[in-house]
Design a protein around this motif. Structure first.
Motif, mmCIF file in Angstrom:
data_model
loop_
_atom_site.group_PDB
_atom_site.id
_atom_site.type_symbol
_atom_site.label_atom_id
_atom_site.label_comp_id
_atom_site.label_asym_id
_atom_site.label_seq_id
_atom_site.Cartn_x
_atom_site.Cartn_y
_atom_site.Cartn_z
ATOM 1 N N SER A 1 -3.626 -58.377 -49.464
ATOM 2 C CA SER A 1 -3.170 -58.817 -48.144
ATOM 3 C C SER A 1 -4.393 -59.236 -47.336
ATOM 4 O O SER A 1 -5.489 -58.694 -47.517
ATOM 5 C CB SER A 1 -2.383 -57.709 -47.436
ATOM 6 O OG SER A 1 -3.088 -56.490 -47.476
ATOM 7 N N GLN B 1 3.914 -64.276 -53.004
ATOM 8 C CA GLN B 1 3.064 -64.003 -51.849
ATOM 9 C C GLN B 1 3.868 -64.053 -50.552
ATOM 10 O O GLN B 1 3.659 -63.210 -49.669
ATOM 11 C CB GLN B 1 1.903 -65.006 -51.778
ATOM 12 C CG GLN B 1 0.861 -64.735 -52.834
ATOM 13 C CD GLN B 1 -0.274 -65.723 -52.801
ATOM 14 O OE1 GLN B 1 -0.101 -66.909 -53.085
ATOM 15 N NE2 GLN B 1 -1.447 -65.230 -52.460
ATOM 16 N N ASN C 1 4.175 -60.767 -48.047
ATOM 17 C CA ASN C 1 3.830 -60.804 -46.627
ATOM 18 C C ASN C 1 5.028 -60.499 -45.739
ATOM 19 O O ASN C 1 4.885 -59.859 -44.694
ATOM 20 C CB ASN C 1 3.189 -62.144 -46.258
ATOM 21 C CG ASN C 1 1.816 -62.280 -46.895
ATOM 22 O OD1 ASN C 1 1.068 -61.317 -46.999
ATOM 23 N ND2 ASN C 1 1.489 -63.481 -47.344
ATOM 24 N N ASN D 1 5.885 -57.320 -42.445
ATOM 25 C CA ASN D 1 6.342 -57.608 -41.068
ATOM 26 C C ASN D 1 7.526 -56.780 -40.650
ATOM 27 O O ASN D 1 8.255 -56.234 -41.317
ATOM 28 C CB ASN D 1 6.670 -59.083 -40.923
ATOM 29 C CG ASN D 1 5.407 -59.913 -41.016
ATOM 30 O OD1 ASN D 1 4.363 -59.527 -40.515
ATOM 31 N ND2 ASN D 1 5.503 -61.042 -41.671
#
Length: 186
Positions: free
Chosen positions: A100, A178, A182, A186
Motif C-alpha cells: 500500500s 490493486q 485499496n 477505505n
C-alpha cells in the motif's frame, strides 16, 4: 494406528464439517477449537495453542469472516508475553509484490499477484496489518515469505485474503486486484 499427520487431517476435516454445519447462534467445539456462527452473515472461530517453548503461554486467536467477503480477520491474545511474533504470506518466485502507498484508516497491506494458484493461473494474496503495531520497515522478504514482526507481545490484530483471477468479482488482473485492495482500506 494413526500418525500425527492423519490425526491432524481428521481434526481439520471435523473442523471443516463443523464450520459448514454452523447456523446462527450455534457453537461447535473440537480439539482446541471453538466455532461460533455469530449470525447468518458471519462466522468466527477461536483456536487456542499452548506450550510455546515449553512455557505455559496460551495463544487465543479469533478468526472472523463475513458473508461474501474473502477477508479473514484475526484477533489474537497471549496469556503472557511471547518473545517474538510474526505473520506473513508466501512469496512465490516470479510473482509481483505490492505494498500500500500509505496507511489508510490505520491499516496497510503487503500483497502478491501472479501465477501461484494450484491451477497455475493468477492469484492475489494479501496481508492487512496496522503499521503502528509492527516494527518499522517490517515487511521482510526472506525464505519465500513476506512477513510483519509485531511490536506488542501479547495482543495483535491482522487480516488476510486471497483473490483468484477466476473469481471475477474481485480481481481478474493486477490492476483490478490493486483497485480491490485499496478499496478495502477505505
Amino acid at each position: 494406528a494413526e500418525d500425527e499427520d492423519e490425526q491432524e487431517d481428521r481434526h481439520l476435516a471435523d473442523w471443516s464439517r463443523l464450520a459448514a454445519d454452523g447456523e446462527a447462534g450455534a457453537t461447535h467445539e473440537a480439539r482446541n477449537v471453538t466455532i461460533r456462527a455469530e449470525n447468518t452473515n458471519s462466522i468466527s472461530n477461536r483456536a487456542i495453542a499452548a506450550g510455546f517453548n515449553d512455557s505455559d503461554v496460551e495463544l487465543n486467536a479469533k478468526f472472523s469472516i463475513r458473508q461474501g467477503s474473502p477477508i479473514t480477520r484475526v484477533e489474537a491474545r497471549a496469556s503472557s508475553p511471547i518473545a517474538e511474533l510474526i505473520t506473513g504470506i508466501t512469496h512465490h518466485p516470479g510473482v509481483r509484490v505490492i505494498h500500500s502507498d500509505r496507511p489508510v484508516n490505520g491499516w496497510a497491506y503487503v500483497a502478491t499477484w501472479g501465477k501461484q494458484s494450484l491451477a497455475n493461473d493468477d492469484l492475489g494474496l494479501v496481508l492487512f496489518y496496522q503499521p503502528r503495531t509492527v516494527n518499522a520497515g517490517t515487511v521482510v522478504d526472506a525464505n519465500g515469505m513476506l512477513y510483519v514482526h509485531f511490536l506488542e507481545t501479547e495482543r495483535f490484530d491482522y487480516a488476510f485474503a486471497a483473490a483468484w483471477s477466476q473469481d471475477h468479482q474481485r480481481a481478474v488482473d493486477l490492476a483490478s486486484f490493486q483497485t480491490w485492495l485499496n478499496s478495502r482500506l477505505n
